[in-house]
Design an enzyme around this catalytic site. Structure first.
Site, mmCIF file in Angstrom:
data_model
loop_
_atom_site.group_PDB
_atom_site.id
_atom_site.type_symbol
_atom_site.label_atom_id
_atom_site.label_comp_id
_atom_site.label_asym_id
_atom_site.label_seq_id
_atom_site.Cartn_x
_atom_site.Cartn_y
_atom_site.Cartn_z
ATOM 1 N N ASP A 179 40.261 -25.033 53.168
ATOM 2 C CA ASP A 179 39.218 -25.601 54.019
ATOM 3 C C ASP A 179 38.061 -24.659 54.279
ATOM 4 O O ASP A 179 37.225 -24.932 55.105
ATOM 5 C CB ASP A 179 39.830 -26.003 55.361
ATOM 6 N N ASP A 201 35.970 -18.585 52.219
ATOM 7 C CA ASP A 201 36.625 -17.286 52.133
ATOM 8 C C ASP A 201 38.014 -17.411 51.515
ATOM 9 O O ASP A 201 38.392 -16.644 50.620
ATOM 10 C CB ASP A 201 36.711 -16.681 53.541
ATOM 11 N N CYS A 212 35.210 -19.584 36.540
ATOM 12 C CA CYS A 212 36.068 -19.469 37.722
ATOM 13 C C CYS A 212 35.354 -20.115 38.905
ATOM 14 O O CYS A 212 34.186 -20.503 38.812
ATOM 15 C CB CYS A 212 36.417 -18.006 38.010
ATOM 16 N N CYS A 242 31.945 -18.545 39.677
ATOM 17 C CA CYS A 242 30.909 -18.403 38.646
ATOM 18 C C CYS A 242 29.586 -19.012 39.077
ATOM 19 O O CYS A 242 28.526 -18.617 38.599
ATOM 20 C CB CYS A 242 31.373 -19.064 37.343
ATOM 21 N N CYS A 259 42.180 -28.002 63.907
ATOM 22 C CA CYS A 259 43.072 -27.071 64.602
ATOM 23 C C CYS A 259 42.285 -25.917 65.227
ATOM 24 O O CYS A 259 42.641 -25.415 66.289
ATOM 25 C CB CYS A 259 44.142 -26.538 63.663
ATOM 26 N N CYS A 273 28.983 -13.401 36.064
ATOM 27 C CA CYS A 273 29.854 -13.519 37.246
ATOM 28 C C CYS A 273 30.515 -12.176 37.528
ATOM 29 O O CYS A 273 31.202 -11.615 36.670
ATOM 30 C CB CYS A 273 30.909 -14.592 37.017
#
Length: 579
Positions: free
Chosen positions: A43, A46, A84, A87, A99, A360
């Site tokens: 979600d 990071d 990935c 990228c 929550c 990348c």
């Protein structure tokens, strides 16, 4: 929850659930190597970047996914074969998990969303609407005082007593219930319960409502009643408490006919006052800085809620791609976008995956460059603003040649911890191994098994407005963020805008457009030209969990849920090379 739902229709399979943060050290590369495929249902940006790096290090296929409202997306990532997750640039997430809002707020915007979409809706909105306001407790012996009808005004209960009871329930009792779950607060600062008697003696609230002479019939305002004039002032806890009780009183005395049908409107002065006061009291409880009404009004935005059908479609697409991965059907992987407005009966838009981006810094290990004033900027600034915020590392080791400038870890000796802590407060050029123009730093995250080289270039001055960090990172590109960055967006709201029409993209005469101008029709071998599809909007990842074919199934679950993010960078998507 996910495990229980699956076992209802497949009771004979083995699933191991983990109620934890996917970024914990136990979920390391070896853990990821146990799987045949990872299905991301995260979600936040990071955590997604973290799992992407672990999958790359473990060489395990990753199926990414996301939904927001009517939009959705599923992408497949294989090390060395497809791009990935990092990228292409991703917008900063601006949505907030339920929550976090109900139990563990860490930012003022979390308190605003709680006050606006939970408390305000519970008190003044549709009573039949489901609401996550009450903290769930394992204590079944809750007294009737805190049962489901706690928000109903009782017979013969004056509005002053009712207001205090609501105040004590949401800012006192609910906080105590949350504190009873000790596991939650192991690595977080504990909130403090706030009760009205501790903030406002009975006498003080009796002053509320005695100053309404300047209040016109069609302009009901707690600020006017309490002689609070400047909306840019930051109210104290006492003032916020008085505004909270006065606003609630005015709703019941002056706008009683509206109660039960109200929704938050930023142009409704009394609603903004109530939400600001409630958010500030909650912020005070959780140790979050308070904000003015002017700031709070700017933050309070709209929310796009989850659409169950979109989630079902994306969940199905995740499984289809997972089956292809398990069957090693490499030629038929698809990135599939679910559109809000089907064009020519096309609801799902599959496109072939793209090759890794050679620039990348994650999967192609391309060095990045940093312009920084090495004489003024401290190592702490470098760690917080660049290493953690921009490069997404959690446990960085910073080296210049063989010299370690900074390291974090549980197994460090106390004297080394003290040395590295002291280094944080030093300017880069004053470190034991000075960092100056031309220096090359190597930064590693041992948990992610990820390494990055950073070329340092000294620069004297920076534009405070355009370059607020006082540093400029190149070779790392973040998608532009909406200027209205303070506006909170709740579960599942899109951060993307409608993308340019295909005609506009093709009109830019980019050499690689032709290579990616085909769209595969859903689940058939047919292809369509992008020119056959009019305007589209494409999102970016979040969906169900991670599974393993022949081994016991396990679910990797991040500690936050329900939030989804979206990419609006369709232009860069159409310019990439087909694999």
């Amino acid at each position: 929850v996910a495990r229980d739902a699956v076992l209802r229709f497949r009771p004979n399979i083995s699933i191991t659930p983990y109620h934890a943060n996917v970024k914990e050290s136990r979920f390391n590369v070896d853990f990821f190597k146990e799987f045949d495929v990872v299905l991301n249902g995260l979600d936040n940006l990071d955590a997604r970047r973290h799992v992407n790096r672990l999958c790359l290090a473990a060489d395990i296929p990753l199926v990414e996914s996301g939904t927001t409202g009517f939009l959705g997306q599923v992408t497949v990532h294989l090390k060395g074969k497809t791009e990935c997750y990092e990228c292409q640039p991703k917008p900063a997430p601006k949505t907030y998990p339920v929550c976090t809002i109900t139990s563990t707020p860490s930012k003022f915007v979390h308190c605003i969303v709680w006050a606006k979409d939970l408390l305000f809706a519970k008190l003044f909105g549709d009573k039949n609407q489901e609401n996550d306001l009450n903290v769930r407790s394992s204590d079944a012996a809750n007294s009737s005082e805190h049962s489901e009808d706690v928000f109903e005004c009782r017979k013969d209960e004056d509005i002053e007593r009712y207001g205090r009871r609501i105040y004590d329930h949401v800012f006192g009792h609910n906080i105590e219930v949350a504190l009873s779950n000790e596991e939650t607060w192991k690595n977080r600062n504990k909130p403090r319960p706030i009760y009205s008697k501790d903030v406002l003696p009975e006498k003080q609230t009796k002053e509320n409502g005695n100053k309404e002479k300047g209040c016109a019939a069609d302009y009901v305002s707690a600020m006017v009643s309490l002689s609070l004039k400047n909306p840019q002032d930051i109210w104290s806890l006492v003032e916020n408490s008085r505004v909270f009780l006065e606003a609630l009183r005015l709703f019941f005395l002056k706008r009683e006919k509206d109660i039960g049908n109200l929704t938050f409107d930023k142009d409704d002065q009394l609603a903004v006052e109530f939400v600001t006061a409630a958010a500030n009291i909650r912020a005070s409880s959780f140790g979050i800085p308070l904000h003015s009404l002017f700031e709070a009004k700017g933050i309070a935005g709209n929310i796009v809620h989850a659409v169950a059908t979109t989630n079902a479609i994306i969940a199905g697409l995740i499984v289809i791609e997972a089956i292809k991965v398990l069957q090693k059907d490499n030629n038929n992987y698809r990135m599939t976008y679910c559109l809000e407005h089907p064009s020519r009966k096309l609801l799902l838009m599959p496109v072939e995956p793209y090759e890794p981006n050679r620039s990348c810094y994650v999967c192609s290990e391309t060095p990045v460059s940093l312009e920084v004033n090495t004489q003024r900027s401290k190592l702490r600034d470098f760690v917080e603003k660049i290493i953690k915020a921009k490069l997404g590392m959690n446990f960085p080791v910073i080296m210049q040649g063989a010299s370690i400038l900074y390291e974090v870890g549980e197994d460090l000796e106390e004297d080394m911890v003290a040395i590295y802590a002291a280094n944080l407060e030093k300017a880069l050029s004053e470190l034991p191994s000075p960092v100056t123009s031309g220096s090359v730093l190597t930064v590693e995250d041992l948990q992610q098994e990820f390494s990055c080289s950073i070329n340092i270039k000294h620069r004297e001055e920076f534009d405070e407005e355009k370059e607020p960090d006082g540093m400029l990172l190149s070779g790392w590109v973040e998608a532009p963020v909406d200027k209205d960055n303070n506006k909170p967006i709740g579960n599942d709201e899109s951060t993307s805008n409608a993308l340019p029409s295909v005609e506009t993209l093709e009109g830019e005469k980019d050499d690689e457009i032709q290579e990616t101008s085909e769209v595969v029709e859903a689940f058939t071998g047919k292809k369509r030209k992008l020119s056959e599809v009019s305007e589209v909007t494409a999102p970016d990842p979040s969906g169900p969990s991670s599974i393993n074919q022949n081994k016991p199934k396990k679910l990797d679950i991040d500690d936050e849920d329900d939030e989804l993010i979206i990419s609006d960078d369709w232009e860069s998507l159409t310019k990439k090379k087909k694999l």
